[in-house]
Write a protein that holds these residues in place. Structure first.
Motif, PDB file in Angstrom:
ATOM      1  N   THR A 125       0.977  -1.553   0.238  1.00 16.36           N
ATOM      2  CA  THR A 125      -0.001  -0.284   0.163  1.00 16.36           C
ATOM      3  C   THR A 125       0.643   1.253  -0.230  1.00 16.36           C
ATOM      4  OG1 THR A 125       0.094  -0.265   2.668  1.00 16.36           O
ATOM      5  CG2 THR A 125      -2.201  -0.970   0.950  1.00 16.36           C
ATOM      6  N   ASP A 126       2.063   0.701   0.844  1.00 20.86           N
ATOM      7  CA  ASP A 126       2.508   2.714   0.839  1.00 20.86           C
ATOM      8  C   ASP A 126       3.303   2.798  -0.480  1.00 20.86           C
ATOM      9  OD1 ASP A 126       4.670   4.082   2.036  1.00 20.86           O
ATOM     10  OD2 ASP A 126       5.948   3.401   1.544  1.00 20.86           O
ATOM     11  N   LEU A 127       3.839   1.024  -1.195  1.00 25.26           N
ATOM     12  CA  LEU A 127       4.925   1.696  -3.069  1.00 25.26           C
ATOM     13  C   LEU A 127       3.917   2.592  -3.520  1.00 25.26           C
ATOM     14  CD1 LEU A 127       7.104   0.158  -4.266  1.00 25.26           C
ATOM     15  CD2 LEU A 127       6.011  -1.309  -4.499  1.00 25.26           C
ATOM     16  N   PHE A 128       2.136   1.680  -3.887  1.00 21.28           N
ATOM     17  CA  PHE A 128       1.208   2.712  -4.379  1.00 21.28           C
ATOM     18  C   PHE A 128       0.709   3.928  -3.784  1.00 21.28           C
ATOM     19  CE2 PHE A 128       1.475  -2.010  -6.505  1.00 21.28           C
ATOM     20  CZ  PHE A 128       1.561  -1.363  -7.032  1.00 21.28           C
ATOM     21  N   SER A 129       1.320   4.225  -2.730  1.00 19.73           N
ATOM     22  CA  SER A 129       0.052   5.257  -2.341  1.00 19.73           C
ATOM     23  C   SER A 129      -0.274   6.397  -2.621  1.00 19.73           C
ATOM     24  CB  SER A 129       0.770   5.937  -0.796  1.00 19.73           C
ATOM     25  OG  SER A 129       2.202   6.591  -0.551  1.00 19.73           O
ATOM     26  N   ASP A 130       0.968   6.745  -3.901  1.00 20.32           N
ATOM     27  CA  ASP A 130       1.268   8.491  -4.387  1.00 20.32           C
ATOM     28  C   ASP A 130      -0.059   8.590  -5.813  1.00 20.32           C
ATOM     29  OD1 ASP A 130       2.741   9.240  -2.852  1.00 20.32           O
ATOM     30  OD2 ASP A 130       4.280   9.126  -4.917  1.00 20.32           O
ATOM     31  N   LEU A 131      -0.959   7.111  -6.106  1.00 22.43           N
ATOM     32  CA  LEU A 131      -1.738   6.725  -6.951  1.00 22.43           C
ATOM     33  C   LEU A 131      -3.269   7.694  -5.851  1.00 22.43           C
ATOM     34  CD1 LEU A 131      -2.085   3.268  -7.615  1.00 22.43           C
ATOM     35  CD2 LEU A 131      -1.393   4.853  -9.255  1.00 22.43           C
ATOM     36  N   GLY A 132      -3.012   7.884  -5.082  1.00 21.06           N
ATOM     37  CA  GLY A 132      -4.395   8.097  -4.299  1.00 21.06           C
ATOM     38  C   GLY A 132      -5.295   7.146  -4.016  1.00 21.06           C
ATOM     39  N   GLN A 133      -6.872   7.548  -3.730  1.00 21.92           N
ATOM     40  CA  GLN A 133      -7.183   6.717  -3.403  1.00 21.92           C
ATOM     41  C   GLN A 133      -7.104   4.707  -3.157  1.00 21.92           C
ATOM     42  OE1 GLN A 133     -11.225   7.244  -4.627  1.00 21.92           O
ATOM     43  NE2 GLN A 133     -12.348   5.969  -3.138  1.00 21.92           N
ATOM     44  N   LEU A 134      -6.221   4.273  -2.526  1.00 23.40           N
ATOM     45  CA  LEU A 134      -6.279   2.574  -2.816  1.00 23.40           C
ATOM     46  C   LEU A 134      -7.446   2.191  -1.752  1.00 23.40           C
ATOM     47  CD1 LEU A 134      -2.125   2.457  -2.813  1.00 23.40           C
ATOM     48  CD2 LEU A 134      -4.041   2.635  -4.470  1.00 23.40           C
ATOM     49  N   THR A 135      -7.518   0.945  -1.913  1.00 27.03           N
ATOM     50  CA  THR A 135      -8.398   0.052  -0.871  1.00 27.03           C
ATOM     51  C   THR A 135      -8.321  -1.532  -1.285  1.00 27.03           C
ATOM     52  OG1 THR A 135     -10.612   0.037  -2.494  1.00 27.03           O
ATOM     53  CG2 THR A 135     -10.794   1.867  -0.670  1.00 27.03           C
ATOM     54  N   THR A 136      -7.786  -1.742  -0.642  1.00 26.10           N
ATOM     55  CA  THR A 136      -7.827  -3.445  -0.334  1.00 26.10           C
ATOM     56  C   THR A 136      -9.063  -4.009  -0.457  1.00 26.10           C
ATOM     57  OG1 THR A 136      -7.503  -3.064   2.039  1.00 26.10           O
ATOM     58  CG2 THR A 136      -5.331  -2.395   0.377  1.00 26.10           C
ATOM     59  N   ARG A 137      -8.822  -5.640   0.106  1.00 26.56           N
ATOM     60  CA  ARG A 137      -9.496  -6.421   0.308  1.00 26.56           C
ATOM     61  C   ARG A 137      -8.843  -7.817   0.010  1.00 26.56           C
ATOM     62  NH1 ARG A 137     -14.986  -8.750  -2.422  1.00 26.56           N
ATOM     63  NH2 ARG A 137     -16.081 -10.264  -0.859  1.00 26.56           N
ATOM     64  N   LYS A 138      -9.002  -8.434   1.565  1.00 25.50           N
ATOM     65  CA  LYS A 138      -8.093 -10.062   1.158  1.00 25.50           C
ATOM     66  C   LYS A 138      -9.267 -10.880   0.811  1.00 25.50           C
ATOM     67  CE  LYS A 138      -5.583  -9.220   5.599  1.00 25.50           C
ATOM     68  NZ  LYS A 138      -5.109  -9.775   6.963  1.00 25.50           N
ATOM     69  N   MET A 139      -7.846 -12.443   0.022  1.00 30.35           N
ATOM     70  CA  MET A 139      -9.117 -12.902  -0.563  1.00 30.35           C
ATOM     71  C   MET A 139      -8.304 -14.110  -1.125  1.00 30.35           C
ATOM     72  SD  MET A 139     -10.532 -11.052  -4.003  1.00 30.35           S
ATOM     73  CE  MET A 139     -12.316 -10.927  -3.969  1.00 30.35           C
ATOM     74  N   PHE A 140      -8.692 -15.500  -0.565  1.00 35.65           N
ATOM     75  CA  PHE A 140      -8.046 -16.315  -0.509  1.00 35.65           C
ATOM     76  C   PHE A 140      -6.255 -16.387  -0.101  1.00 35.65           C
ATOM     77  CE2 PHE A 140     -10.796 -15.459  -4.168  1.00 35.65           C
ATOM     78  CZ  PHE A 140     -11.686 -16.369  -4.175  1.00 35.65           C
ATOM     79  N   GLY A 141      -5.946 -16.097   1.139  1.00 33.57           N
ATOM     80  CA  GLY A 141      -5.111 -16.140   1.239  1.00 33.57           C
ATOM     81  C   GLY A 141      -3.975 -14.589   0.986  1.00 33.57           C
ATOM     82  N   GLY A 142      -4.338 -14.620  -0.027  1.00 34.41           N
ATOM     83  CA  GLY A 142      -3.819 -13.025  -0.610  1.00 34.41           C
ATOM     84  C   GLY A 142      -4.729 -11.542   0.047  1.00 34.41           C
ATOM     85  N   MET A 143      -4.548 -10.130  -1.264  1.00 37.53           N
ATOM     86  CA  MET A 143      -4.961  -9.873  -0.910  1.00 37.53           C
ATOM     87  C   MET A 143      -4.999  -8.418  -2.576  1.00 37.53           C
ATOM     88  SD  MET A 143      -4.363  -6.535   1.052  1.00 37.53           S
ATOM     89  CE  MET A 143      -2.607  -5.874   0.089  1.00 37.53           C
ATOM     90  N   CYS A 144      -6.610  -8.569  -2.493  1.00 36.63           N
ATOM     91  CA  CYS A 144      -5.922  -6.928  -3.978  1.00 36.63           C
ATOM     92  C   CYS A 144      -5.843  -5.497  -3.200  1.00 36.63           C
ATOM     93  CB  CYS A 144      -7.897  -7.116  -4.202  1.00 36.63           C
ATOM     94  SG  CYS A 144      -7.891  -8.849  -5.270  1.00 36.63           S
ATOM     95  N   LEU A 145      -5.751  -4.978  -4.564  1.00 39.09           N
ATOM     96  CA  LEU A 145      -5.432  -4.072  -4.404  1.00 39.09           C
ATOM     97  C   LEU A 145      -6.095  -2.644  -5.482  1.00 39.09           C
ATOM     98  CD1 LEU A 145      -2.462  -5.037  -3.868  1.00 39.09           C
ATOM     99  CD2 LEU A 145      -2.356  -2.477  -3.092  1.00 39.09           C
ATOM    100  N   TYR A 146      -7.306  -1.706  -4.935  1.00 43.63           N
ATOM    101  CA  TYR A 146      -8.264  -1.516  -6.031  1.00 43.63           C
ATOM    102  C   TYR A 146      -7.340   0.199  -5.855  1.00 43.63           C
ATOM    103  CZ  TYR A 146     -11.511  -5.053  -4.811  1.00 43.63           C
ATOM    104  OH  TYR A 146     -11.969  -6.991  -4.601  1.00 43.63           O
TER     105      TYR A 146
END
Length: 98
Positions: A12-33
């Motif tokens: 999330t820090d790596l992509f924070s400059d994109l602005g509005q980020l959300t996440t959702r844990k799925m299947f042991g991993g996570m999606c970044l939106y």
């Protein structure tokens, strides 16, 4: 195995400059939106994959990235993991065609 909190924070820090980020844990991993669009995955082993297609997918493959199963996600190159500007550029390129 579940994704580690430290890996979530890094991604999330790596992509924070994109602005509005959300996440959702799925299947042991996570999606970044970004603005409701999935653009990256974080696998349970901490690997970040970016959703790409076309020329960008071919470039990442040629540069040695690996595909996440048979899905349109390719691992971020080591250079992008160490250089936030490169990671951000790849994310912006991916989002432009999603």
């Amino acid at each position: 195995m579940a994704v580690a909190d430290a890996d979530i924070a890094f991604a999330t820090d790596l992509f924070s400059d994109l602005g509005q980020l959300t996440t959702r844990k799925m299947f042991g991993g996570m999606c970044l939106y970004h603005q409701g669009i999935v653009f990256a995955l974080l696998s349970s082993d901490g690997q970040i994959y970016i959703k790409v297609k076309g020329e960008l997918a071919r470039k990442l493959q040629a540069d040695g990235s690996t595909q996440f199963h048979n899905m349109p996600y390719w691992s971020l190159p080591d250079g992008a993991l160490e250089d936030g500007e490169e990671a951000l550029s790849l994310a912006k390129q991916a989002l432009a065609v999603l």
